[in-house]
Write a protein that holds these residues in place. Structure first.
Motif, short mmCIF file in Angstrom:
data_model
loop_
_atom_site.label_atom_id
_atom_site.label_comp_id
_atom_site.label_asym_id
_atom_site.label_seq_id
_atom_site.Cartn_x
_atom_site.Cartn_y
_atom_site.Cartn_z
N GLN A 1 32.32 38.73 43.19
CA GLN A 1 31.66 39.23 44.40
C GLN A 1 31.93 40.72 44.60
N ILE A 2 33.18 41.13 44.47
CA ILE A 2 33.53 42.54 44.65
C ILE A 2 32.94 43.38 43.51
N ALA A 3 32.95 42.86 42.30
CA ALA A 3 32.36 43.60 41.18
C ALA A 3 30.87 43.82 41.39
N SER B 1 27.74 36.23 59.55
CA SER B 1 27.22 35.54 58.38
C SER B 1 27.97 34.24 58.12
N ASP B 2 29.29 34.31 58.15
CA ASP B 2 30.08 33.08 57.96
C ASP B 2 29.77 32.07 59.05
N VAL C 1 22.54 40.40 56.63
CA VAL C 1 21.42 39.98 55.78
C VAL C 1 21.84 39.85 54.32
N LEU C 2 22.56 40.85 53.80
CA LEU C 2 22.97 40.82 52.40
C LEU C 2 24.02 39.73 52.12
N THR C 3 24.74 39.34 53.17
CA THR C 3 25.74 38.28 53.01
C THR C 3 25.13 36.90 53.20
N ALA C 4 24.31 36.74 54.21
CA ALA C 4 23.79 35.42 54.57
C ALA C 4 22.60 34.97 53.74
N PHE C 5 21.81 35.91 53.24
CA PHE C 5 20.56 35.50 52.61
C PHE C 5 20.50 35.75 51.11
N ILE C 6 21.46 36.46 50.56
CA ILE C 6 21.51 36.65 49.11
C ILE C 6 22.84 36.05 48.65
N GLN C 7 22.83 34.73 48.44
CA GLN C 7 24.04 33.99 48.12
C GLN C 7 23.91 33.22 46.82
N VAL C 8 25.04 33.17 46.11
CA VAL C 8 25.16 32.29 44.95
C VAL C 8 26.28 31.32 45.29
N VAL D 1 29.09 33.53 46.72
CA VAL D 1 29.26 34.93 46.32
C VAL D 1 28.04 35.67 46.84
N HIS D 2 28.24 36.88 47.32
CA HIS D 2 27.15 37.67 47.92
C HIS D 2 27.35 39.15 47.61
N ILE D 3 26.37 39.98 47.98
CA ILE D 3 26.50 41.43 47.79
C ILE D 3 26.63 42.16 49.13
N GLY D 4 26.95 41.43 50.17
CA GLY D 4 27.12 42.04 51.49
C GLY D 4 28.23 43.08 51.53
N ASP D 5 29.22 42.93 50.65
CA ASP D 5 30.30 43.91 50.63
C ASP D 5 29.81 45.30 50.21
#
Length: 171
Positions: free
Chosen positions: A142-144, A66-67, A22-29, A36-40
């Motif tokens: 993305q990692i930051a 997600s990918d 969810v955090l990777t697929a739906f919160i994307q820039v 870029v996402h916050i799924g990590d």
């Protein structure tokens, strides 16, 4: 009793895989070559709570799905390997989620993300290492961003006492 613990671990693994998805697929820039996402941040949380094999499974499943389901299927092999390997640096054996070890684990997470995706895209997709690392800045952002979310959520879980209950379920 052992069977009950295994079921809890599998259930938590599934919950983390879903959260990562969810955090990777739906919160994307969107970026030039992807997003870029916050799924990590959820990968880091899973790796700080679950035993490593379960955290690696959650990371590989959630990020890989997600990918695949977001139309970036070409990245699935790299994502599965990079996200699973990322979990190895973290530990759920510390007294808290945001421990010294888990904070230092953010460094190899950054190296794996930037280096792994750079090499994969350079060797497999673009046939040029330079072109592969063209998106290194976006991977660093993305990692930051994920690291900040991990620290904030992990600290909240540690301070509220919820981390102890989640960990009790995972052990």
């Amino acid at each position: 009793m052992k069977q009950d613990n295994k079921l809890r671990l599998i259930t938590l693994t599934a919950v983390f895989a879903a959260l990562i998805y969810v955090l990777t697929a739906f919160i994307q820039v969107p970026t030039i070559k992807g997003y870029v996402h916050i799924g990590d941040s959820a990968v880091f949380l899973a790796a700080s709570i679950l035993p490593t094999p379960y955290a690696a499974a959650a990371a590989a499943i959630g990020a890989g799905l997600s990918d695949a389901l977001s139309g970036y299927f070409i990245w699935v092999p790299a994502t599965i390997i990079i996200k699973a390997l990322t979990t190895v640096a973290f530990s759920g054996k510390s007294s808290g989620i945001v421990s010294k070890r888990n904070l230092f684990a953010l460094i190899p997470a950054l190296i794996l993300c930037v280096g792994g995706y750079g090499l994969y895209s350079g060797l497999v997709i673009y046939n040029s290492i330079a072109a592969g690392f063209a998106d290194a800045a976006a991977n660093t952002v993305q990692i930051a961003a994920s690291s900040i979310v991990f620290i904030l959520v992990g600290t909240a879980l540690d301070r509220s006492g919820a981390a102890k209950h989640i960990r009790a379920e995972a052990k």
